[in-house]
Design a protein around this motif. Structure first.
Motif, PDB file in Angstrom:
ATOM      1  N   THR A  51      29.192 -56.145  87.652  1.00 23.07           N
ATOM      2  CA  THR A  51      30.460 -55.500  87.308  1.00 23.07           C
ATOM      3  C   THR A  51      31.261 -56.422  86.398  1.00 23.07           C
ATOM      4  OG1 THR A  51      31.597 -56.482  89.185  1.00 23.07           O
ATOM      5  CG2 THR A  51      30.520 -54.344  89.551  1.00 23.07           C
ATOM      6  N   SER A 100      31.806 -56.248  78.445  1.00 24.49           N
ATOM      7  CA  SER A 100      31.121 -55.120  79.109  1.00 24.49           C
ATOM      8  C   SER A 100      29.632 -55.124  78.791  1.00 24.49           C
ATOM      9  CB  SER A 100      31.714 -53.781  78.651  1.00 24.49           C
ATOM     10  OG  SER A 100      33.077 -53.738  78.935  1.00 24.49           O
ATOM     11  N   ASP A 101      29.276 -55.394  77.494  1.00 19.43           N
ATOM     12  CA  ASP A 101      27.856 -55.479  77.135  1.00 19.43           C
ATOM     13  C   ASP A 101      27.148 -56.497  78.020  1.00 19.43           C
ATOM     14  OD1 ASP A 101      28.186 -53.718  74.977  1.00 19.43           O
ATOM     15  OD2 ASP A 101      28.620 -55.344  73.558  1.00 19.43           O
ATOM     16  N   ASN A 109      26.874 -55.292  81.663  1.00 15.92           N
ATOM     17  CA  ASN A 109      25.823 -54.264  81.738  1.00 15.92           C
ATOM     18  C   ASN A 109      24.437 -54.890  81.721  1.00 15.92           C
ATOM     19  OD1 ASN A 109      27.580 -52.141  81.847  1.00 15.92           O
ATOM     20  ND2 ASN A 109      27.467 -51.658  79.649  1.00 15.92           N
ATOM     21  N   GLU A 110      24.229 -55.795  80.749  1.00 18.52           N
ATOM     22  CA  GLU A 110      22.925 -56.450  80.598  1.00 18.52           C
ATOM     23  C   GLU A 110      22.550 -57.198  81.877  1.00 18.52           C
ATOM     24  OE1 GLU A 110      20.974 -56.588  77.700  1.00 18.52           O
ATOM     25  OE2 GLU A 110      19.490 -58.021  78.483  1.00 18.52           O
TER      26      GLU A 110
END
Lengths: 212, 212
Positions: free
Chosen positions: B42, B33-34, B37-38
């Motif tokens: 998705t 997820s990190d 996000n970065e």
């Protein structure tokens, strides 16, 4: 057993447990619960001694450094020549790196220092100062050439040793570490050993770190 | 834009995002997820390209190695002497270590290899083979002495460089890396350089890695 004595034993057990957990999982993935479980202690007992994972990591490093100083003091007390002392310090650390989880964890925490803030400079500083002083003695004893800069020598030796043990760990789980340290010294000697001492120093290396 | 082209761009963006996230948080603490996000992507897009965090870490390392090969090929094509080629490879990697997050992440993942299973030996192998071959050429060109073992030389140089950049990172964030590499070579030259080439090699070092 006095309460203080019991507390000391628990603290030591927590440090041992932290070392083996950091070795197994790495610093970031380890939780304080993992460490308490490994030690067979409650998290309450852990927090009585250490208020955070970082605090216990620093305690592991301090214990590793304490053992390094103890081993170093023992080797210094043998009153050998500076070059012999340096070779003994290198092989002694190699042996402890292969056998002692506290040392393995301490070195791993130091090489993965980016995980700790501020980065862990003190273990390197200690080694740099020690080897710089002994290299200066090697110059005075005539085994190293007059023009050797002891600080520059330590500034290369300590990182070189760090990398040698790291790559040895990657390839062989440090099985070949002694041979790689011997090889390191065969490359270092020509840069520093006085011409008239070259044969003696080679004999010393062969004696302390045999080729097989 | 064709669908394939868009997919390639997303994949590259994910690798860049993974590299900077691994540098910031370390491999173990980073989640997919990190990384998504970065990258402003998705998790679905991430999993379309990479089925696990380990897969994306390996993609970062492959990209680092691809860049190393590209840089190496460029340096080889200059057709310089073997010693000059080795010095150029060392300084080029130093520059990329200071400027390129993919290289920083690739090297960090390699030095913290205990987190990956199996450990990452291939980046070291590649450097070992490259430097072993070039050191053999340095012997043929007469800049290295006849009795230098090119494999042993590479087997010390690569770990030494690994440690030098690691300790330089710890103390100065690699600010002093070029000077430390210069110092490394001043200690290596006496072990390998042919007596009649010592002055030329020192001049080459002064030219390629000035003392300040």
């Amino acid at each position: 057993m006095a309460r203080q004595e019991r507390a000391r034993i628990t603290r030591d057990r927590l440090i041992d447990a932290a070392a083996s957990t950091f070795c197994r999982l790495g610093y970031v993935a380890t939780t304080t619960s993992d460490i308490a479980n490994e030690a067979g202690a409650t998290r309450g007992a852990l927090y009585f001694h250490f208020t955070s994972k970082e605090k216990i990591a620093r305690a592991v490093i301090e214990e590793e450094q304490r053992r390094a100083v103890e081993a170093g003091t023992h080797i210094m007390a043998l009153n050998r020549s500076a070059v012999e002392t340096m070779l003994l310090l290198c092989t002694d650390l190699a042996r402890r790196l292969r056998a002692d989880p506290i040392v393995q964890a301490g070195i791993r925490l130091a090489t993965e220092n980016a995980n700790l803030d501020p980065p862990l400079r003190s273990p390197y500083r200690q080694w740099l100062e020690t080897f710089s002083a002994i290299a200066a003695r090697a110059v005075r004893e005539g085994d190293f050439r007059d023009n050797v800069d002891p600080e520059a020598f330590a500034r290369f030796l300590i990182p070189a040793y760090t990398g040698v043990q790291l790559v040895s760990d990657t390839f062989t789980g440090r099985e070949d570490l002694m041979l790689r340290i011997r090889e390191m010294w065969t490359f270092l000697f020509p840069a520093v050993v006085a011409t008239d001492r070259a044969q003696d120093m080679q004999a010393l290396l062969d004696e302390l770190i045999p080729a097989e």
